[in-house]
Design a protein around this motif. Structure first.
Motif, PDB file in Angstrom:
ATOM      1  N   UNK A   1       0.834  -1.131  -0.091  1.00 54.14           N
ATOM      2  CA  UNK A   1       0.119  -0.120  -0.019  1.00 54.14           C
ATOM      3  C   UNK A   1       0.687   1.258   0.076  1.00 54.14           C
ATOM      4  N   UNK A   2       1.837   1.230   0.713  1.00 52.72           N
ATOM      5  CA  UNK A   2       2.783   2.408   0.834  1.00 52.72           C
ATOM      6  C   UNK A   2       3.342   2.584  -0.497  1.00 52.72           C
ATOM      7  N   UNK A   3       3.893   1.626  -0.948  1.00 47.77           N
ATOM      8  CA  UNK A   3       4.610   1.733  -2.385  1.00 47.77           C
ATOM      9  C   UNK A   3       3.721   2.386  -3.275  1.00 47.77           C
ATOM     10  N   UNK A   4       2.684   1.583  -3.419  1.00 43.91           N
ATOM     11  CA  UNK A   4       1.341   2.194  -4.399  1.00 43.91           C
ATOM     12  C   UNK A   4       0.917   3.657  -3.775  1.00 43.91           C
ATOM     13  N   UNK A   5       0.996   4.150  -2.971  1.00 47.28           N
ATOM     14  CA  UNK A   5       0.650   5.442  -2.629  1.00 47.28           C
ATOM     15  C   UNK A   5       1.628   6.315  -3.076  1.00 47.28           C
ATOM     16  N   UNK A   6       2.909   5.980  -2.966  1.00 49.59           N
ATOM     17  CA  UNK A   6       3.968   6.758  -3.497  1.00 49.59           C
ATOM     18  C   UNK A   6       3.917   6.875  -4.934  1.00 49.59           C
ATOM     19  N   UNK A   7       3.720   5.819  -5.586  1.00 54.94           N
ATOM     20  CA  UNK A   7       3.834   5.635  -7.075  1.00 54.94           C
ATOM     21  C   UNK A   7       2.398   6.556  -7.534  1.00 54.94           C
ATOM     22  N   UNK A   8       1.239   6.300  -6.904  1.00 52.64           N
ATOM     23  CA  UNK A   8      -0.126   6.993  -7.321  1.00 52.64           C
ATOM     24  C   UNK A   8       0.217   8.469  -7.308  1.00 52.64           C
ATOM     25  N   UNK A   9       0.881   8.826  -6.004  1.00 51.82           N
ATOM     26  CA  UNK A   9       1.229  10.617  -6.081  1.00 51.82           C
ATOM     27  C   UNK A   9       1.947  10.916  -7.107  1.00 51.82           C
ATOM     28  N   UNK A  10       3.191   9.971  -7.406  1.00 51.48           N
ATOM     29  CA  UNK A  10       4.118  10.570  -8.391  1.00 51.48           C
ATOM     30  C   UNK A  10       3.342  10.653 -10.051  1.00 51.48           C
ATOM     31  N   UNK A  11       2.462   9.591 -10.312  1.00 51.06           N
ATOM     32  CA  UNK A  11       1.588   9.688 -11.559  1.00 51.06           C
ATOM     33  C   UNK A  11       0.750  10.754 -11.450  1.00 51.06           C
ATOM     34  N   UNK A  12       0.265  11.325 -10.270  1.00 49.36           N
ATOM     35  CA  UNK A  12      -0.865  12.394 -10.360  1.00 49.36           C
ATOM     36  C   UNK A  12       0.146  13.622 -10.676  1.00 49.36           C
ATOM     37  N   UNK A  13       1.212  13.810  -9.974  1.00 50.42           N
ATOM     38  CA  UNK A  13       1.957  14.844 -10.279  1.00 50.42           C
ATOM     39  C   UNK A  13       2.566  14.889 -11.657  1.00 50.42           C
ATOM     40  N   UNK A  14       2.830  13.718 -12.338  1.00 50.75           N
ATOM     41  CA  UNK A  14       3.243  13.760 -13.701  1.00 50.75           C
ATOM     42  C   UNK A  14       2.025  14.116 -14.739  1.00 50.75           C
ATOM     43  N   UNK A  15       0.894  13.653 -14.310  1.00 44.37           N
ATOM     44  CA  UNK A  15      -0.325  14.139 -15.046  1.00 44.37           C
ATOM     45  C   UNK A  15      -0.610  15.551 -15.128  1.00 44.37           C
TER      46      UNK A  15
ATOM     47  N   UNK B   1       1.747  17.956 -14.357  1.00 43.58           N
ATOM     48  CA  UNK B   1       2.874  18.332 -15.343  1.00 43.58           C
ATOM     49  C   UNK B   1       2.418  18.397 -16.659  1.00 43.58           C
ATOM     50  N   UNK B   2       2.034  17.143 -17.274  1.00 47.63           N
ATOM     51  CA  UNK B   2       1.662  16.985 -18.768  1.00 47.63           C
ATOM     52  C   UNK B   2       0.466  17.876 -19.077  1.00 47.63           C
ATOM     53  N   UNK B   3      -0.391  18.068 -18.302  1.00 52.35           N
ATOM     54  CA  UNK B   3      -1.760  18.915 -18.406  1.00 52.35           C
ATOM     55  C   UNK B   3      -1.250  20.270 -18.799  1.00 52.35           C
ATOM     56  N   UNK B   4      -0.269  20.817 -17.795  1.00 50.78           N
ATOM     57  CA  UNK B   4       0.283  22.013 -17.769  1.00 50.78           C
ATOM     58  C   UNK B   4       0.852  22.389 -19.211  1.00 50.78           C
ATOM     59  N   UNK B   5       1.648  21.302 -19.901  1.00 41.61           N
ATOM     60  CA  UNK B   5       2.443  21.280 -20.933  1.00 41.61           C
ATOM     61  C   UNK B   5       1.526  21.482 -22.296  1.00 41.61           C
ATOM     62  N   UNK B   6       0.661  20.437 -22.283  1.00 45.40           N
ATOM     63  CA  UNK B   6      -0.128  20.356 -23.326  1.00 45.40           C
ATOM     64  C   UNK B   6      -1.216  21.354 -23.430  1.00 45.40           C
ATOM     65  N   UNK B   7      -1.928  21.823 -22.411  1.00 48.71           N
ATOM     66  CA  UNK B   7      -2.863  22.794 -22.273  1.00 48.71           C
ATOM     67  C   UNK B   7      -2.418  23.798 -23.091  1.00 48.71           C
ATOM     68  N   UNK B   8      -3.380  24.697 -23.833  1.00 47.80           N
ATOM     69  CA  UNK B   8      -3.177  25.964 -24.362  1.00 47.80           C
ATOM     70  C   UNK B   8      -3.172  27.169 -23.317  1.00 47.80           C
ATOM     71  N   UNK B   9      -2.108  27.874 -23.190  1.00 49.53           N
ATOM     72  CA  UNK B   9      -2.108  28.918 -22.451  1.00 49.53           C
ATOM     73  C   UNK B   9      -2.767  30.059 -22.852  1.00 49.53           C
ATOM     74  N   UNK B  10      -3.596  30.689 -21.870  1.00 50.76           N
ATOM     75  CA  UNK B  10      -4.165  31.944 -22.248  1.00 50.76           C
ATOM     76  C   UNK B  10      -3.754  32.970 -21.362  1.00 50.76           C
ATOM     77  N   UNK B  11      -3.393  34.067 -21.912  1.00 50.15           N
ATOM     78  CA  UNK B  11      -2.954  35.240 -21.250  1.00 50.15           C
ATOM     79  C   UNK B  11      -3.778  36.302 -21.105  1.00 50.15           C
TER      80      UNK B  11
END
Length: 125
Positions: free
Chosen positions: A99-113, A115-125
């Motif tokens: 459970x501890x390993x999977x929680x850490x892995x899940x947290x990393x995947x959420x952070x990666x997701x 980051x990828x959303x920020x990179x791929x989404x069109x930025x509006x200023x």
């Protein structure tokens, strides 16, 4: 080959008749037929044949034997329960670790997701 079966019930001995293969074969030719024969000798009435030589004990010996068997069974049961609790504890520890390993892995995947959303989404200023 002859076999006599003795059954002991209470104070009586019952002799069962024996089945001996006949020298004749059955009508099909492949299965031997059996003839019923009386036992060659019979015991006088009142003679009891014990199942085993050590089975004739006094009531006190029988009670002690029962107590010994009960104690042995309880000891084995305690050991089995102890081993079962140890295995369960080990299993729960492995699950908690997973459970501890999977929680850490899940947290990393959420952070990666994120980051990828920020990179791929069109930025509006």
């Amino acid at each position: 080959m002859q076999k006599t079966v003795m059954a002991v019930t209470g104070d009586e001995t019952d002799e069962e008749t024996e089945l001996a293969p006949s020298h004749m074969t059955a009508a099909t030719g492949d299965m031997p037929t059996y003839q019923i024969r009386a036992p060659p000798t019979s015991l006088p009435q009142g003679v009891v044949v014990a199942a085993s030589p050590g089975s004739l004990h006094s009531p006190q010996q029988l009670a002690e034997e029962a107590t010994r068997k009960r104690e042995l069974r309880l000891m084995k049961n305690r050991e089995a329960a102890k081993e079962c609790r140890r295995r369960k504890k080990e299993y729960v520890k492995c699950l908690e670790s997973r459970v501890a390993v999977l929680e850490v892995q899940n947290k990393k995947l959420i952070e990666e997701l994120e980051t990828l959303k920020d990179i791929c989404s069109p930025k509006t200023d």
